[in-house]
Design a protein around this motif. Structure first.
Motif, PDB file in Angstrom:
ATOM      1  N   VAL A   1      -2.901   2.924 -13.120  1.00 32.24           N
ATOM      2  CA  VAL A   1      -2.320   4.265 -13.030  1.00 32.24           C
ATOM      3  C   VAL A   1      -0.837   4.116 -12.724  1.00 32.24           C
ATOM      4  N   SER A   2      -0.044   5.096 -13.119  1.00 33.46           N
ATOM      5  CA  SER A   2       1.391   5.107 -12.829  1.00 33.46           C
ATOM      6  C   SER A   2       1.840   6.561 -12.848  1.00 33.46           C
ATOM      7  N   LEU A   3       3.078   6.799 -12.424  1.00 33.60           N
ATOM      8  CA  LEU A   3       3.556   8.180 -12.428  1.00 33.60           C
ATOM      9  C   LEU A   3       5.058   8.261 -12.553  1.00 33.60           C
ATOM     10  N   LEU A   4       5.494   9.441 -12.996  1.00 31.85           N
ATOM     11  CA  LEU A   4       6.903   9.809 -13.020  1.00 31.85           C
ATOM     12  C   LEU A   4       7.061  11.038 -12.144  1.00 31.85           C
ATOM     13  N   ASP A   5       8.073  11.038 -11.306  1.00 34.92           N
ATOM     14  CA  ASP A   5       8.413  12.148 -10.414  1.00 34.92           C
ATOM     15  C   ASP A   5       9.665  12.785 -11.014  1.00 34.92           C
ATOM     16  N   ILE A   6       9.496  13.953 -11.641  1.00 35.62           N
ATOM     17  CA  ILE A   6      10.531  14.548 -12.492  1.00 35.62           C
ATOM     18  C   ILE A   6      11.105  15.802 -11.846  1.00 35.62           C
ATOM     19  N   TYR A   7      12.431  15.877 -11.777  1.00 33.98           N
ATOM     20  CA  TYR A   7      13.145  17.049 -11.246  1.00 33.98           C
ATOM     21  C   TYR A   7      14.028  17.605 -12.350  1.00 33.98           C
TER      22      TYR A   7
ATOM     23  N   PHE B   1       0.806  -1.219   0.000  1.00 31.74           N
ATOM     24  CA  PHE B   1       0.000   0.000   0.000  1.00 31.74           C
ATOM     25  C   PHE B   1       0.840   1.271   0.000  1.00 31.74           C
ATOM     26  N   SER B   2       2.149   1.154   0.121  1.00 29.36           N
ATOM     27  CA  SER B   2       3.008   2.345   0.100  1.00 29.36           C
ATOM     28  C   SER B   2       4.336   1.997  -0.560  1.00 29.36           C
ATOM     29  N   TYR B   3       5.017   3.067  -0.997  1.00 29.28           N
ATOM     30  CA  TYR B   3       6.307   2.881  -1.672  1.00 29.28           C
ATOM     31  C   TYR B   3       7.069   4.192  -1.638  1.00 29.28           C
ATOM     32  N   ASP B   4       8.379   4.138  -1.498  1.00 28.36           N
ATOM     33  CA  ASP B   4       9.239   5.320  -1.524  1.00 28.36           C
ATOM     34  C   ASP B   4       9.809   5.470  -2.932  1.00 28.36           C
ATOM     35  N   LEU B   5       9.409   6.530  -3.633  1.00 29.17           N
ATOM     36  CA  LEU B   5       9.834   6.730  -5.016  1.00 29.17           C
ATOM     37  C   LEU B   5      11.344   6.794  -5.181  1.00 29.17           C
ATOM     38  N   LYS B   6      12.060   7.177  -4.142  1.00 34.34           N
ATOM     39  CA  LYS B   6      13.526   7.247  -4.242  1.00 34.34           C
ATOM     40  C   LYS B   6      14.146   5.881  -4.516  1.00 34.34           C
ATOM     41  N   ASN B   7      13.376   4.833  -4.296  1.00 32.66           N
ATOM     42  CA  ASN B   7      13.882   3.469  -4.509  1.00 32.66           C
ATOM     43  C   ASN B   7      13.764   3.002  -5.952  1.00 32.66           C
ATOM     44  N   ASN B   8      13.193   3.813  -6.834  1.00 36.29           N
ATOM     45  CA  ASN B   8      13.075   3.406  -8.237  1.00 36.29           C
ATOM     46  C   ASN B   8      13.436   4.561  -9.161  1.00 36.29           C
ATOM     47  N   SER B   9      14.731   4.746  -9.327  1.00 31.99           N
ATOM     48  CA  SER B   9      15.235   5.791 -10.212  1.00 31.99           C
ATOM     49  C   SER B   9      15.151   5.297 -11.654  1.00 31.99           C
ATOM     50  N   LEU B  10      14.368   6.013 -12.463  1.00 37.48           N
ATOM     51  CA  LEU B  10      14.242   5.663 -13.877  1.00 37.48           C
ATOM     52  C   LEU B  10      15.428   6.191 -14.675  1.00 37.48           C
ATOM     53  N   PHE B  11      15.843   7.425 -14.378  1.00 37.14           N
ATOM     54  CA  PHE B  11      16.923   8.066 -15.132  1.00 37.14           C
ATOM     55  C   PHE B  11      17.549   9.155 -14.279  1.00 37.14           C
ATOM     56  N   LYS B  12      18.874   9.279 -14.353  1.00 37.44           N
ATOM     57  CA  LYS B  12      19.559  10.349 -13.645  1.00 37.44           C
ATOM     58  C   LYS B  12      20.617  10.969 -14.537  1.00 37.44           C
ATOM     59  N   LYS B  13      20.454  12.256 -14.826  1.00 40.06           N
ATOM     60  CA  LYS B  13      21.451  13.017 -15.576  1.00 40.06           C
ATOM     61  C   LYS B  13      22.481  13.558 -14.598  1.00 40.06           C
ATOM     62  N   ASP B  14      21.995  14.145 -13.485  1.00 38.29           N
ATOM     63  CA  ASP B  14      22.843  14.651 -12.412  1.00 38.29           C
ATOM     64  C   ASP B  14      21.950  14.826 -11.186  1.00 38.29           C
ATOM     65  N   ASP B  15      22.483  15.440 -10.123  1.00 41.70           N
ATOM     66  CA  ASP B  15      21.733  15.558  -8.873  1.00 41.70           C
ATOM     67  C   ASP B  15      20.547  16.515  -8.933  1.00 41.70           C
ATOM     68  N   ARG B  16      20.438  17.307  -9.999  1.00 38.53           N
ATOM     69  CA  ARG B  16      19.304  18.237 -10.128  1.00 38.53           C
ATOM     70  C   ARG B  16      18.358  17.877 -11.261  1.00 38.53           C
ATOM     71  N   ASN B  17      18.712  16.858 -12.035  1.00 40.87           N
ATOM     72  CA  ASN B  17      17.923  16.449 -13.197  1.00 40.87           C
ATOM     73  C   ASN B  17      17.798  14.934 -13.220  1.00 40.87           C
ATOM     74  N   PHE B  18      16.655  14.463 -12.734  1.00 43.38           N
ATOM     75  CA  PHE B  18      16.454  13.022 -12.637  1.00 43.38           C
ATOM     76  C   PHE B  18      14.960  12.706 -12.590  1.00 43.38           C
ATOM     77  N   ILE B  19      14.654  11.417 -12.793  1.00 45.94           N
ATOM     78  CA  ILE B  19      13.266  10.959 -12.811  1.00 45.94           C
ATOM     79  C   ILE B  19      13.150   9.689 -11.982  1.00 45.94           C
ATOM     80  N   ASN B  20      12.196   9.692 -11.051  1.00 48.64           N
ATOM     81  CA  ASN B  20      11.829   8.491 -10.306  1.00 48.64           C
ATOM     82  C   ASN B  20      10.495   8.001 -10.857  1.00 48.64           C
ATOM     83  N   ALA B  21      10.261   6.686 -10.779  1.00 43.80           N
ATOM     84  CA  ALA B  21       9.055   6.114 -11.386  1.00 43.80           C
ATOM     85  C   ALA B  21       8.294   5.241 -10.405  1.00 43.80           C
TER      86      ALA B  21
END
Length: 198
Positions: A42-48, A10-30
């Motif tokens: 449903v699904s989501l991307l958490d984009i920085y 029923f819960s999940y920490d998005l930091k545990n599923n990094s989809l892509f990382k360019k650098d510490d300010r540009n990355f996507i968790n899924a």
């Protein structure tokens, strides 16, 4: 889904599923049903993103995308396949933009510390990246189809050796010193298989 199963989540920490990382300010968790088995359709991307970084032009052939801006500012751009027009949608915190299923689109940050939540109506959205279309289509086909100089096409596309995801690549030094015109709106460390990670 058997909601009595000991494996139900029923819960999940998005930091545990990094989809892509360019650098510490540009990355996507899924997040998809692969990480949270009670999620459903449903699904989501958490984009920085930092200023001028862009989630490369792409399509999701199996899902619509609702883009919600949490912080910063961005322009969500999409091509309407019916009118053949580019639509640029500036968004600020609390605003959303909708991208219909299969429409060509991209997101570019217009300020630092931009945080975007992309929500999909599919358990795992499919992704066709512009960089893949460019690098996998033979230069001679592009040149022939569009009446271009094959050597110039090949030289122009040669630096695209992998899926970009967030561009421009860190090593890129464009003629305009890395500052694209926000009004015109025009690498990379891939982590695992993205949606398949843990």
């Amino acid at each position: 889904m058997d909601f009595t199963s000991p494996s139900v989540q029923f819960s999940y920490d998005l930091k545990n599923n990094s989809l892509f990382k360019k650098d510490d300010r540009n990355f996507i968790n899924a997040l998809s049903v692969m990480q949270l088995n009670t999620l459903g359709n449903v699904s989501l991307l958490d984009i920085y993103l930092s200023r001028s970084n862009v989630v490369e032009p792409h399509i999701h052939q199996n899902a619509s995308e609702l883009v919600y801006l949490i912080s910063g500012s961005a322009i969500i751009s999409l091509v309407n396949p019916f009118t053949k027009k580019l639509i640029n949608l500036p968004v600020t915190p609390g605003q959303v933009a909708n991208v219909p299923q299969g429409w060509w689109h991209y997101e570019i940050a217009t300020s630092d510390d931009t945080h975007i939540l992309a929500i999909f109506d599919a358990p795992v959205p499919e992704f066709i990246a512009g960089s893949d279309l460019l690098r996998l289509t033979p230069a001679e086909i592009l040149a022939h189809t569009y009446c271009l100089n094959e050597a110039q096409v090949q030289a122009t596309l040669a630096p695209i050796t992998d899926t970009v995801v967030i561009g421009p690549p860190s090593s890129c030094m464009p003629a305009n010193n890395g500052n694209p015109s926000m009004s015109s709106m025009p690498q990379r460390q891939v982590i695992g298989n993205g949606w398949q990670n843990g």
